[in-house]
Design a protein around this motif. Structure first.
Motif, PDB file in Angstrom:
ATOM      1  N   GLN A  51       0.827  -1.207   0.000  1.00  0.00           N
ATOM      2  CA  GLN A  51       0.000   0.000   0.000  1.00  0.00           C
ATOM      3  C   GLN A  51       0.862   1.258   0.000  1.00  0.00           C
ATOM      4  N   GLU A  52       1.967   1.219   0.737  1.00  0.00           N
ATOM      5  CA  GLU A  52       2.900   2.357   0.732  1.00  0.00           C
ATOM      6  C   GLU A  52       3.409   2.608  -0.688  1.00  0.00           C
ATOM      7  N   GLN A  53       3.769   1.535  -1.381  1.00  0.00           N
ATOM      8  CA  GLN A  53       4.268   1.662  -2.750  1.00  0.00           C
ATOM      9  C   GLN A  53       3.180   2.194  -3.673  1.00  0.00           C
ATOM     10  N   GLN A  54       1.952   1.731  -3.480  1.00  0.00           N
ATOM     11  CA  GLN A  54       0.833   2.194  -4.299  1.00  0.00           C
ATOM     12  C   GLN A  54       0.590   3.688  -4.091  1.00  0.00           C
ATOM     13  N   ILE A  55       0.676   4.152  -2.843  1.00  0.00           N
ATOM     14  CA  ILE A  55       0.503   5.579  -2.552  1.00  0.00           C
ATOM     15  C   ILE A  55       1.605   6.385  -3.225  1.00  0.00           C
ATOM     16  N   LYS A  56       2.822   5.880  -3.161  1.00  0.00           N
ATOM     17  CA  LYS A  56       3.941   6.582  -3.801  1.00  0.00           C
ATOM     18  C   LYS A  56       3.718   6.680  -5.310  1.00  0.00           C
ATOM     19  N   GLN A  57       3.264   5.589  -5.929  1.00  0.00           N
ATOM     20  CA  GLN A  57       3.006   5.605  -7.368  1.00  0.00           C
ATOM     21  C   GLN A  57       1.858   6.548  -7.718  1.00  0.00           C
ATOM     22  N   CYS A  58       0.820   6.553  -6.889  1.00  0.00           N
ATOM     23  CA  CYS A  58      -0.299   7.479  -7.112  1.00  0.00           C
ATOM     24  C   CYS A  58       0.199   8.918  -7.091  1.00  0.00           C
ATOM     25  N   PHE A  59       1.043   9.243  -6.104  1.00  0.00           N
ATOM     26  CA  PHE A  59       1.569  10.600  -5.985  1.00  0.00           C
ATOM     27  C   PHE A  59       2.409  10.969  -7.199  1.00  0.00           C
ATOM     28  N   LEU A  60       3.301  10.057  -7.594  1.00  0.00           N
ATOM     29  CA  LEU A  60       4.190  10.355  -8.714  1.00  0.00           C
ATOM     30  C   LEU A  60       3.442  10.458 -10.032  1.00  0.00           C
TER      31      LEU A  60
END
Length: 76
Positions: A51-60
């Motif tokens: 989920q942390e990685q998904q949030i980072k990808q969403c932000f980027l």
């Protein structure tokens, strides 16, 4: 001497831009966690590494906060 001032200015500008970007990502992450905890009535809401990685990808990728919450809820 002028070159020294120019180099210092570039370094300070680059560092401040990096810190500003990092702070925006932290605010984005906190707001998503708040939205998720409101959706699930679970406080504190703990994120998995995926989920942390998904949030980072969403932000980027510039995904809106609401859409990112929907993506995370559909995976969960």
């Amino acid at each position: 001497m002028l070159i020294f001032y120019i180099v210092c200015g570039v370094v300070v500008f680059g560092l401040s831009s990096f810190l500003f970007h990092r702070n925006r990502k932290a605010v984005y992450r906190r707001r998503i966690i708040r939205d998720l905890s409101n959706e699930t009535q679970q406080s504190p809401y703990l994120l998995s590494p995926e989920q942390e990685q998904q949030i980072k990808q969403c932000f980027l990728n510039g995904v809106t906060r609401e859409e990112c919450v929907r993506l995370l809820m559909s995976e969960h």
